[in-house]
Design a protein around this motif. Structure first.
Motif, mmCIF file in Angstrom:
data_model
loop_
_atom_site.group_PDB
_atom_site.id
_atom_site.type_symbol
_atom_site.label_atom_id
_atom_site.label_comp_id
_atom_site.label_asym_id
_atom_site.label_seq_id
_atom_site.Cartn_x
_atom_site.Cartn_y
_atom_site.Cartn_z
ATOM 1 N N HIS A 146 0.865 -1.183 0.000
ATOM 2 C CA HIS A 146 0.000 0.000 0.000
ATOM 3 C C HIS A 146 0.898 1.227 0.000
ATOM 4 O O HIS A 146 1.494 1.564 1.027
ATOM 5 C CB HIS A 146 -0.884 0.018 1.254
ATOM 6 N N PHE A 147 1.003 1.879 -1.112
ATOM 7 C CA PHE A 147 1.864 3.058 -1.224
ATOM 8 C C PHE A 147 1.134 4.286 -0.691
ATOM 9 O O PHE A 147 -0.070 4.429 -0.857
ATOM 10 C CB PHE A 147 2.266 3.291 -2.682
ATOM 11 N N PHE A 148 1.890 5.140 -0.054
ATOM 12 C CA PHE A 148 1.273 6.373 0.429
ATOM 13 C C PHE A 148 2.284 7.516 0.411
ATOM 14 O O PHE A 148 3.495 7.299 0.255
ATOM 15 C CB PHE A 148 0.690 6.189 1.841
ATOM 16 N N GLY A 149 1.754 8.709 0.526
ATOM 17 C CA GLY A 149 2.589 9.899 0.682
ATOM 18 C C GLY A 149 1.982 10.720 1.810
ATOM 19 O O GLY A 149 1.079 10.265 2.502
ATOM 20 N N TYR A 150 2.499 11.925 1.985
ATOM 21 C CA TYR A 150 1.907 12.799 3.000
ATOM 22 C C TYR A 150 1.007 13.816 2.324
ATOM 23 O O TYR A 150 1.226 14.185 1.168
ATOM 24 C CB TYR A 150 2.997 13.509 3.811
ATOM 25 N N GLU A 151 0.025 14.245 3.080
ATOM 26 C CA GLU A 151 -0.901 15.244 2.520
ATOM 27 C C GLU A 151 -0.174 16.486 2.047
ATOM 28 O O GLU A 151 -0.573 17.102 1.075
ATOM 29 C CB GLU A 151 -1.957 15.634 3.570
ATOM 30 N N ASP A 152 0.900 16.851 2.744
ATOM 31 C CA ASP A 152 1.578 18.100 2.399
ATOM 32 C C ASP A 152 2.760 17.907 1.452
ATOM 33 O O ASP A 152 3.618 18.777 1.342
ATOM 34 C CB ASP A 152 2.030 18.818 3.684
ATOM 35 N N ASP A 153 2.793 16.793 0.752
ATOM 36 C CA ASP A 153 3.869 16.577 -0.232
ATOM 37 C C ASP A 153 3.902 17.688 -1.264
ATOM 38 O O ASP A 153 2.861 18.100 -1.779
ATOM 39 C CB ASP A 153 3.624 15.272 -1.020
ATOM 40 N N THR A 154 5.102 18.120 -1.589
ATOM 41 C CA THR A 154 5.237 18.960 -2.777
ATOM 42 C C THR A 154 5.067 18.066 -3.995
ATOM 43 O O THR A 154 5.159 16.839 -3.905
ATOM 44 C CB THR A 154 6.639 19.592 -2.855
ATOM 45 N N GLU A 155 4.809 18.683 -5.132
ATOM 46 C CA GLU A 155 4.645 17.887 -6.341
ATOM 47 C C GLU A 155 5.923 17.109 -6.632
ATOM 48 O O GLU A 155 5.898 15.954 -7.009
ATOM 49 C CB GLU A 155 4.286 18.795 -7.518
ATOM 50 N N GLU A 156 7.049 17.756 -6.417
ATOM 51 C CA GLU A 156 8.339 17.105 -6.673
ATOM 52 C C GLU A 156 8.506 15.861 -5.801
ATOM 53 O O GLU A 156 8.902 14.801 -6.269
ATOM 54 C CB GLU A 156 9.479 18.110 -6.358
ATOM 55 N N LEU A 157 8.152 16.008 -4.532
ATOM 56 C CA LEU A 157 8.321 14.905 -3.606
ATOM 57 C C LEU A 157 7.357 13.769 -3.962
ATOM 58 O O LEU A 157 7.724 12.595 -3.976
ATOM 59 C CB LEU A 157 8.098 15.402 -2.178
ATOM 60 N N ARG A 158 6.124 14.152 -4.282
ATOM 61 C CA ARG A 158 5.140 13.133 -4.655
ATOM 62 C C ARG A 158 5.606 12.351 -5.890
ATOM 63 O O ARG A 158 5.527 11.134 -5.955
ATOM 64 C CB ARG A 158 3.777 13.794 -4.910
ATOM 65 N N ASN A 159 6.118 13.106 -6.868
ATOM 66 C CA ASN A 159 6.597 12.435 -8.078
ATOM 67 C C ASN A 159 7.772 11.509 -7.778
ATOM 68 O O ASN A 159 7.884 10.435 -8.362
ATOM 69 C CB ASN A 159 7.008 13.463 -9.133
ATOM 70 N N LEU A 160 8.615 11.941 -6.863
ATOM 71 C CA LEU A 160 9.752 11.093 -6.515
ATOM 72 C C LEU A 160 9.267 9.812 -5.829
ATOM 73 O O LEU A 160 9.784 8.721 -6.098
ATOM 74 C CB LEU A 160 10.722 11.869 -5.611
ATOM 75 N N ARG A 161 8.275 9.942 -4.958
ATOM 76 C CA ARG A 161 7.743 8.736 -4.317
ATOM 77 C C ARG A 161 7.253 7.732 -5.373
ATOM 78 O O ARG A 161 7.450 6.528 -5.247
ATOM 79 C CB ARG A 161 6.559 9.075 -3.409
ATOM 80 N N ILE A 162 6.588 8.269 -6.377
ATOM 81 C CA ILE A 162 6.024 7.383 -7.407
ATOM 82 C C ILE A 162 7.135 6.772 -8.241
ATOM 83 O O ILE A 162 7.115 5.575 -8.541
ATOM 84 C CB ILE A 162 5.005 8.170 -8.264
ATOM 85 N N LYS A 163 8.109 7.584 -8.572
ATOM 86 C CA LYS A 163 9.219 7.044 -9.345
ATOM 87 C C LYS A 163 9.965 5.978 -8.541
ATOM 88 O O LYS A 163 10.392 4.954 -9.069
ATOM 89 C CB LYS A 163 10.176 8.167 -9.757
ATOM 90 N N GLN A 164 10.105 6.198 -7.242
ATOM 91 C CA GLN A 164 10.855 5.236 -6.425
ATOM 92 C C GLN A 164 10.045 3.982 -6.103
ATOM 93 O O GLN A 164 10.575 3.032 -5.513
ATOM 94 C CB GLN A 164 11.362 5.916 -5.155
ATOM 95 N N ALA A 165 8.776 3.967 -6.523
ATOM 96 C CA ALA A 165 8.053 2.696 -6.476
ATOM 97 C C ALA A 165 8.776 1.655 -7.333
ATOM 98 O O ALA A 165 8.582 0.452 -7.162
ATOM 99 C CB ALA A 165 6.612 2.867 -6.943
#
Ligand code: FES
Ligand code: FES
Ligand code: FES
Ligand SMILES: [Fe+3]
Ligand SMILES: [Fe+3]
Ligand SMILES: [Fe+3]
Lengths: 428, 161, 428, 428, 161, 161
Positions: D335-354
């Motif tokens: 179950h992948f997740f991020g934080y509500e306050d992620d910047t777009e850059e950080l969110r994209n990095l989370r997805i890429k690092q999947a």
């Protein structure tokens, strides 16, 4: 605790009873019971037998290896750097991972991928990463002895290029195991160096012993396999020989002996003889028979219990490896081979005659069909038995193909190995 | 554009040949099967493990069309097996002209078979390697090598692939 | 030894206890336990019941045969040359191979492919190849008696064209087994000669008894099957009848009785009545109802335990054959039929209304969906029970569709057959 | 009767004995025995543990639900109209059908499709069709009490947005269950609101405990996963922390601590350092590490027994849910997740690092490969044991990745929960 | 060459029709499905065992397009089943012109279905026997007979094949 | 007719591209795989359940061709897995021109994989959603989104789909 142990326990109480002492009645649950199967793994495959692993010709060079099985247990046969044959259970001494991950290959060291414990070809543990730790990290205990944590090695031996292994420390040597009756027939086929030609694999939804019965049953040959009959090929003057070993009766050989040296032309000329209809082969070469043994046989089918069937059918040669895969499945691997000194013509004929035997073979494809018909037929009849009466009154008859003597002999040996009593003996 | 059309037509003709081939088998019209080959054809079914190891042991090996006809007679008259209900599926088609009137063609195949009790299973997957020649009677297989991945043949192989 | 025997033994100790005596609580392990399943094979399918095999219309001519099952056991029903019905276990008396290898066909003799032992349609062993040997070959023992090695024949009988068989020598005759309550309803459908129209097969990942519950449960009909409701078809004045046999309570019939003879037009006119939305059928013919019985019913669903469900839904007629396939699977075969004297219009309507019932039927497809939902829902809850309370206080009510009386009655009969005690009776 | 009960009985006699008291030898049958598996369902999954069900972020709104499992048992987690979390067994109180038929959705009432018994989100039985009968039809007994026939509710609680449930009335509260050692590390990742990013599922042919061993085993990381090494990425100065909870030792956390805040550029610069060959990543962004915690770790792998593994790998975050599926299968849901306050850059990095973790992850795909190698390697060796010796002489060492301390600690806790004795303790 | 091109274009058009047909089902665009048939169409799913025995019992039988639309409404509104995730695969395509604007077409199909728990299985294999007509609205099925090998239908059949 | 021919040729070219794509993977010519994409390509494997829920979590996600090449190097050099024996099958092909030299294309796929012990199984089924552009080097994938139905990935996914 071990599932075979538990099964053993339950069987000590229940017992698989054979109705008769002479092997002429086999309870159908022998072919379907998971408890019987688990017990076979212990008492047969991990017990006092030599299991066929493959041909030396499959691993000619030092480091060559092949992954295979003894019963359910994954094992590797390999050739050490000193040229000796080795076999070990394909299970890392650390946490149990399969070490050898390829079906075949060449390696003089085997490293488990999980934590890179590394073994030599003989299964000795060579190294453990971080054994001595690193900086502040402790590593293995001081008293950890690499020598005590090698792979589980098996006794291994080869007989004329056939490689066998056993879990048993007490079973007799391989030559004695094959025995004086069977030896000469193995020698017949393996009297000179062989070349490996590849394998075909067949997977059947039936119990492994149904296949063993099948290859010990010359009675079915002309009745189930209709290829020769359909094409009006008379096998005039065919003589037979059916022998079991005298020790356990678990090995056997069936020979069909050609009276004359029949080549393809001879077969062709027989077309004048016919049955009711007029089917003839357009290409007779498939039934050619280039003489290459003192005694000319069209078929030599020999079992060395529990994993080997040696096959010579015309000029096609194979070592069939029989692997049980649960109570209702087995895998059969046809390892085709020729001789190193084959002429090109002879080699080509061997390859062409692979059409006769193997999963698609003209005179073998019906065997797994038959064993599966039995497996399906006996469902719901587990307390009934098969009836093996053919030539029962002539247990010493060895020249008849119309006989179930070898099959009955097999079941007596099986009962003995498994510790299964007969009702006639008051078996519990 | 004409050459592109010619090329497309060739590709379509070869694909249609392959379609006819599998329909012939799947419709159980075995008697028509040898007619799709030349007289001196090669037809071989071989395990990929042998092919990759350079070992020759075949599952089926025919070096002329008479052997194909013999197999059909044997299957119809002699051998005992549960009648297959094959369905071939093809993909990844490739072809090229090797010389005038002679073409190499290859594609993936998977054979789905249905047992008499009505269950459909993957029976065999692999790849065809074909040599097709243009003859006065139309396109014919000069060679069809069936290299199968599914090395554990389930029960037996009766019908050609 | 026999796996059912072993299971029996273990159950003698453990026992499957039903919380209540009245069938209103069913322990979920009844639907998932392999031991219960093995015991059912013995106590039900090889026990004192008559199992439905098929319609006489499937095998109208001498020699016609069909392969099928009683429980797990493969059997063949056939018509002998004298026209009589015969059933035998599809297992060769020699080594156990299935003899009959085709689903259907015509043969007056059956030859096992393995060694060509040959039987007549009644299962008598006719011949054994090489029985007397050949030249120097011995053959079967002198005292081998063909008459003692026929196929295992079953008692077989037919009732109004429905063919049943039993392993039991002691169970009452078929007519008595069907009983006086059920007989008239079987007669209603099978009062004149029928024609076989083919079958469709459905395979469900759920226990066979979940399907039995389903067809004895009129309560679910209007709640699970929403076809009529969705298309605003009111079944005004529908009356019902729900009966079980008085002997074991394992058979039953559920009837939905139309007050008027409603043809397709009548249904069409009902479109004026509507629920919330405006869905209407564009082609109403699927719900036509050509009157053909004294009492006009839209549904007649009758179970004759353990393998038959008789179905009349509008004008589509089927005998559903229920075959258990392990604890968590069953196969359901819809044998569609019509009457010999059908008009073309009526025959076409029967075929069109096959859209209503069967694996893709508008008002039946949900049944296997529901039984699978139960099979999945109860995992991990094997020690819990279902709760069957609907109309429990009115056990004699027979005119209500809102009732689980037939289901409770079924479970009491089942407990009785299986020897399963209730906790209220101090069941161990 | 209940299959676990039976298994328990048979184990009371037989017992799974661990050779040593310290968890350093695990009998391989622990990974393959169906009896052990059945007993685990009872003693672990339906016993005194809290099983992870999912993230609150998966069901943010009232009525949101998700279907999942505790062990083998189907359960639903949902949010009631009052916002509270609820979990119940997905089994209708009537006849046992799965009520919730969709993997996810929103509903404040759940109606079983079979007979439309209807429940509210808290599992209370709201209504039963025809409860009071209809016209002449009786309906449910007068004394039928809706309140007694709700769904089987579980104790449910959430810790920082992680939802857990238990069958046990007696186990301690969730916070205590997680315990004082593990709590801070859960808090580290779940210190602020998270957003659900979706899941990927992996199905492995191996026992669930092999995966548990794997995530408690930092020793394998650099030896099995060769991604970093291959691309010459030195993780200079990596420090580690390995802790178990002090209560049962079944939970644990493994941290790999970066000494510096290494961003993608820092990694890129390391390309100058190289091993034997010259592989470099063309796109380094996959190994970026945007600092977001007080202590910068490249890996945070934490298990909360028995169904949760919390993962932080660089900036990709996941809650892995481990579901046993029989003795030789498990399902693993990332179950992948991020934080509500992620910047777009950080969110994209989370997805890429999947790409790093999950079924196709560069540094995780080998884990199921390894567990399957073990499952296959141990067949036939059920009576042998694994050998867990790394750092055995330093049981308190917490800063070493070269250690099997957490694995041994796990097995001691497991033995305790399961009631399995050690041979050293004279275990029967 | 023109006639070869015409023939190729016809074949491609018919194959494209079949591709559109299966994509319509696989994308769960059931509402568009009846529109691919003529008003007086026949649509039938029948087991090969019945077909070969000359027995008429169908799994699904529609003798006009209204019945197809009724089925779609029933599937969307009335029936209860786990939503299928079909993937059709086709091979062994054959076609021929029977008369002006009217074509016979046949091919193998296999439907792979994925359950909600994420496992893909062969759901059904068989063969399409189609009659296609050219209408002002384009090619339409005047008849589609789906003869399935997989006689054991797993659980139930809801969506058309 | 010319435009019909042009359209047919386009369709054939795109189908041939897809055929080459799957043959590249099935023949284990991974090194050629990135070359079928543009420099700025997107390549993504994502579960249908996420796609339908609008959730982004991917199985594999690459936003440029360098990431594809990195994956190949990692698969060849770093990762440990049983070598797959994929066979892709495609059906239900659809395409349309979105602008000059740029085409959308979609089709069903199923990957049959054979394990080392010789059993062939359905490994994954789903649908390709592609954007293809015409480049001086020929047709290239500007985007390939692989949306898979088989949400339970068996063991692991190493090779691209
Ligand atoms: S399991 Fe082999 S090295 Fe650890
Ligand atoms: S098994 Fe039937 S004849 Fe031998
Ligand atoms: S099983 Fe749920 S309402 Fe009957
Ligand atoms: Fe034979
Ligand atoms: Fe119903
Ligand atoms: Fe790992």
């Amino acid at each position: 605790m071990n599932s075979a142990d538990r099964a053993a326990t339950s069987f000590e109480g229940a017992g698989l009873r054979f109705p008769r002492r002479d092997g002429s009645r086999v309870p159908f649950s022998a072919f379907s019971s998971p408890e019987v199967y688990a017990l076979e793994q212990e008492r047969i495959f991990r017990g006092p037998v030599w299991s066929f692993l493959g041909l030396e010709a499959e691993i000619p060079k030092p480091g060559d290896f092949k992954r295979t099985y003894i019963g359910d247990t994954p094992v590797v046969m390999t050739r050490a750097e000193d040229g000796s044959l080795v076999a070990w259970v394909n299970r890392c001494a650390h946490r149990g991972a399969e070490i050898c991950r390829l079906p075949r290959g060449n390696a003089t060291a085997h490293t488990c991928v999980y934590h890179q414990w590394s073994y030599d070809a003989k299964g000795n543990l060579l190294s453990i990463p971080f054994r001595r730790g690193s900086k502040n990290m402790t590593g293995m205990p001081e008293d950890f002895d690499l020598a005590k944590h090698g792979l589980q090695r098996l006794r291994v031996d080869s007989y004329k290029g056939l490689v066998f292994a056993t879990f048993s420390a007490s079973v007799c040597g391989l030559t004695d195991y094959i025995g004086p009756e069977m030896g000469p027939y193995v020698d017949r086929i393996f009297h000179k160096p062989v070349v490996y030609l590849g394998c075909t694999r067949q997977y059947s939804n039936s119990n492994w012993k149904l296949y063993f019965e099948n290859v010990k049953d010359p009675y079915h040959a002309s009745l189930l396999h209709l290829f020769h009959t359909t094409f009006n090929i008379f096998r005039v003057g065919m003589r037979a020989k059916c022998l079991a070993d005298s020790a356990q009766g678990l090995h056997s050989v069936v020979l069909a002996i050609a009276q004359d040296n029949l080549g393809a032309e001879a077969y062709q000329q027989q077309n004048i003889r016919s049955y009711d209809d007029k089917f003839t082969l357009e290409d007779h070469s498939i039934l050619g028979l280039i003489p290459e043994y003192d005694e000319i046989t069209t078929n030599h089918i020999q079992t060395i219990f529990p994993q080997l069937v040696i096959q010579q059918i015309h000029n096609t040669l194979a070592a069939r490896q029989l692997l049980p895969k649960g109570p209702d499945h087995f895998e059969l691997i046809f390892h085709f081979f020729g001789y190193e000194d084959d002429t090109e013509e002879l080699r080509n004929l061997r390859i062409k005659q692979a059409n006769l035997a193997g999963p698609a073979g003209y005179i073998s494809m019906e065997d797994t069909e038959a064993t599966e018909l039995v497996q399906r037929g006996i469902v719901g009849s587990e307390s009934n038995s098969s009836v093996l009466e053919m030539a029962r009154s002539a247990p010493d008859e060895q020249h008849s193909l119309i006989s179930e003597n070898l099959v009955r002999r097999f079941w007596r040996g099986y009962q003995n190995l498994m510790g299964f009593k007969s009702e006639e003996d008051g078996g519990a | 554009m004409m050459s592109r059309v010619e090329e497309a037509l060739l590709r379509l003709d070869l694909m249609a040949l392959q379609d006819r081939y599998v329909a012939t088998l799947d419709d159980d019209r075995l008697e028509e099967w040898p007619g799709m080959f030349t007289e001196t054809c090669r037809y071989e079914i071989i395990a990929r493990e042998n092919e990759e190891a350079g070992l020759p042991a075949p599952l089926v090996y025919c070096d002329n069309v008479r052997m194909l006809r013999d197999r059909v007679v044997s299957l119809r008259r002699a051998n005992i097996y549960e009648r297959p209900a094959y369905r071939h599926f093809l993909s990844g088609f490739a072809c090229k002209r090797v010389e005038e009137g002679s073409f190499e063609m290859s594609c993936n195949y998977v054979v789905v078979n249905t047992s008499l009790r009505g269950e459909s299973q993957i029976y065999q997957a692999g790849k065809y390697f074909d040599l097709v020649v243009d003859t006065p009677q139309g396109l014919r297989f000069a060679s069809k090598r069936v290299v199968y991945d599914t090395s554990r043949v389930q029960t037996l192989l009766a019908f050609p692939i």
